[in-house]
Design an enzyme around this catalytic site. Structure first.
Site, PDB file in Angstrom:
ATOM      1  N   ASP A   1      86.676 -14.446 -48.972  1.00  0.00           N
ATOM      2  CA  ASP A   1      86.034 -15.765 -49.662  1.00  0.00           C
ATOM      3  C   ASP A   1      86.369 -16.120 -50.903  1.00  0.00           C
ATOM      4  O   ASP A   1      86.601 -15.123 -51.720  1.00  0.00           O
ATOM      5  CB  ASP A   1      84.557 -15.317 -49.841  1.00  0.00           C
ATOM      6  CG  ASP A   1      83.458 -16.328 -50.126  1.00  0.00           C
ATOM      7  OD1 ASP A   1      83.953 -17.522 -50.497  1.00  0.00           O
ATOM      8  OD2 ASP A   1      82.180 -16.195 -50.165  1.00  0.00           O
TER       9      ASP A   1
ATOM     10  N   ARG B   1      83.320  -7.782 -58.195  1.00  0.00           N
ATOM     11  CA  ARG B   1      83.723  -8.844 -58.606  1.00  0.00           C
ATOM     12  C   ARG B   1      83.966  -8.669 -60.246  1.00  0.00           C
ATOM     13  O   ARG B   1      83.077  -8.783 -61.174  1.00  0.00           O
ATOM     14  CB  ARG B   1      82.729  -9.900 -58.407  1.00  0.00           C
ATOM     15  CG  ARG B   1      82.383 -10.049 -56.789  1.00  0.00           C
ATOM     16  CD  ARG B   1      81.439 -11.273 -56.589  1.00  0.00           C
ATOM     17  NE  ARG B   1      81.092 -11.532 -55.500  1.00  0.00           N
ATOM     18  CZ  ARG B   1      80.230 -12.171 -54.928  1.00  0.00           C
ATOM     19  NH1 ARG B   1      79.360 -12.840 -55.659  1.00  0.00           N
ATOM     20  NH2 ARG B   1      80.145 -12.393 -53.557  1.00  0.00           N
TER      21      ARG B   1
ATOM     22  N   GLN C   1      75.070  -6.759 -50.496  1.00  0.00           N
ATOM     23  CA  GLN C   1      73.995  -7.971 -49.870  1.00  0.00           C
ATOM     24  C   GLN C   1      74.187  -7.842 -48.474  1.00  0.00           C
ATOM     25  O   GLN C   1      75.106  -7.036 -47.888  1.00  0.00           O
ATOM     26  CB  GLN C   1      74.507  -9.342 -50.323  1.00  0.00           C
ATOM     27  CG  GLN C   1      75.826  -9.915 -49.751  1.00  0.00           C
ATOM     28  CD  GLN C   1      76.169 -11.224 -50.275  1.00  0.00           C
ATOM     29  OE1 GLN C   1      75.898 -11.372 -51.402  1.00  0.00           O
ATOM     30  NE2 GLN C   1      76.843 -11.882 -49.372  1.00  0.00           N
TER      31      GLN C   1
ATOM     32  N   ASP D   1      70.732 -22.823 -51.798  1.00  0.00           N
ATOM     33  CA  ASP D   1      70.546 -21.643 -52.324  1.00  0.00           C
ATOM     34  C   ASP D   1      69.005 -21.259 -52.461  1.00  0.00           C
ATOM     35  O   ASP D   1      68.043 -22.385 -52.622  1.00  0.00           O
ATOM     36  CB  ASP D   1      70.865 -21.516 -53.607  1.00  0.00           C
ATOM     37  CG  ASP D   1      72.241 -21.472 -53.963  1.00  0.00           C
ATOM     38  OD1 ASP D   1      73.005 -20.849 -52.922  1.00  0.00           O
ATOM     39  OD2 ASP D   1      72.773 -21.637 -55.088  1.00  0.00           O
TER      40      ASP D   1
ATOM     41  N   GLU E   1      68.252 -16.339 -58.162  1.00  0.00           N
ATOM     42  CA  GLU E   1      68.960 -16.811 -56.772  1.00  0.00           C
ATOM     43  C   GLU E   1      68.885 -15.385 -56.019  1.00  0.00           C
ATOM     44  O   GLU E   1      69.401 -14.417 -56.468  1.00  0.00           O
ATOM     45  CB  GLU E   1      70.315 -17.198 -57.012  1.00  0.00           C
ATOM     46  CG  GLU E   1      70.855 -17.454 -55.792  1.00  0.00           C
ATOM     47  CD  GLU E   1      72.386 -17.969 -55.846  1.00  0.00           C
ATOM     48  OE1 GLU E   1      73.151 -17.435 -55.147  1.00  0.00           O
ATOM     49  OE2 GLU E   1      72.945 -18.328 -56.977  1.00  0.00           O
TER      50      GLU E   1
ATOM     51  N   SER F   1      72.420 -17.234 -50.991  1.00  0.00           N
ATOM     52  CA  SER F   1      73.119 -18.427 -50.667  1.00  0.00           C
ATOM     53  C   SER F   1      73.470 -18.616 -49.235  1.00  0.00           C
ATOM     54  O   SER F   1      73.845 -17.555 -48.626  1.00  0.00           O
ATOM     55  CB  SER F   1      74.573 -18.328 -51.418  1.00  0.00           C
ATOM     56  OG  SER F   1      75.143 -19.383 -51.213  1.00  0.00           O
TER      57      SER F   1
END
Length: 339
Positions: free
Chosen positions: A60, A114, A129, A240, A253, A256
């Protein structure tokens, strides 16, 4: 020296569970929610990779600027592999390989690193997630189907809220009975002098749970509400799910998601983003040749979910990661116990 992180420490914060009880609650919440989600969307659990080869086109690109963690693989003559940033593309390929039928899907645990994330109450270097994906018919590539799916997911959140209250009566409910729908353009029209994040905070303070639709393309102002890679979500059919976090007084959030690109939308978005060279990669080429099923999918943050429903103020209270020493010290003084 300027701090390399952002931190909110609410006054008089006192977590309602201690460290060990929090760990038990995390395990329980993750187990419970998987059941609610899989039943709501008709999903089956599968295993997923932690890393892929970049030339497959499966990783991604997120906003297009984050650099994936990579390493050389000795048994492949030091060929480079990348830790996944999400499984948005891998899931669609898996649906084809497993021959999943229309209106059925899969979910899996996704773990990512990340390194470009900025430390704050909601972000760390580690991302966990549930990634899910579902096969749909072409007749369902529309806003009504997208919103119906959002309502199904929101029903799973409400079931979890009821279960948390029953098990931990010290937690009061934060979610309303209904989620509010709004487009990114409607938000810009309503708050034209605000940034995207400021608009989110304003609408969430009012509605408490919101689905913001249409993320990735330029708005009338010429700015994007937020970035999306060109080759997984259809920018007109995504969005979202965002909650309001009362202790932090901000938009939070949680997911997504979106209907994925078909041949037409992939080509159009690749031209807009200047990424037409990606159309030659195996995954993207399969979409252009109509070799993959049409799908809808998304990700739901596991640590975020636990943080919200256990009413914590820092993601480090529900996730073990690394943090700046100054942040650790500040959190300790303000009753924020990082794992």
């Amino acid at each position: 020296m300027q701090s390399n992180y952002r931190l909110i420490c609410p006054s008089d914060y006192h977590p309602k569970l201690d460290l060990l009880d929090t760990e038990e609650a995390i395990k329980w919440i993750k187990f419970e929610f998987q059941g609610y989600l899989s039943k709501a969307l008709n999903l089956k659990r599968v295993s997923a990779p932690l890393f892929v080869f970049p030339e497959t086109g499966l990783n991604d690109n997120l906003n297009g600027i984050e650099k994936p963690v990579s390493f050389n693989v000795k048994n492949f003559e030091n060929k480079k592999a990348e830790v996944v940033q999400s499984l948005a593309k891998w899931k669609r390929l898996a649906l084809a390989r497993y021959k999943i039928k229309e209106n059925e899907g899969l979910y899996t645990d996704m773990n990512a690193i990340r390194p470009d994330e900025c430390f704050d109450n909601l972000h760390s270097l580690y991302v966990d997630q549930w990634d899910w994906e579902k096969v749909i018919g072409r007749q369902n590539r529309n806003i009504n189907y997208l919103r119906t799916t959002v309502l199904s997911i929101y029903s799973a959140f409400l079931k979890l809220q009821n279960a948390v209250q029953a098990k931990f009566p010290q937690f009061s409910p934060w979610l309303p009975e209904e989620i509010h729908f709004v487009t990114a353009q409607e938000l810009e029209d309503k708050y034209p002098d605000k940034t995207a994040k400021e608009r989110e905070n304003l609408i969430l303070r009012e509605k408490k749970a919101v689905f913001i639709q249409g993320i990735g393309n330029n708005l009338k102002s010429g700015e994007k509400h937020d970035g999306r890679a060109c080759d997984y979500d259809d920018w007109s059919l995504n969005g979202d799910i965002i909650f309001y976090h009362p202790l932090l007084d901000c938009a939070f959030e949680i997911s997504s998601m979106g209907i994925r690109v078909d041949q037409e939308s992939l080509l159009a978005q690749a031209k807009i983003s200047g990424d037409t060279e990606r159309l030659e990669l195996p995954f993207q080429k399969a979409i252009m040749q109509n070799q993959l099923p049409l799908t809808i999918g998304g990700g739901i943050g596991q640590s975020r979910l636990c943080m919200f429903f256990l009413q914590k103020v820092h993601i480090g209270e529900v996730q073990a990661s690394i943090w700046p020493g100054e942040m650790i010290e500040k959190c300790s003084k303000d009753n924020i116990a990082l794992l």
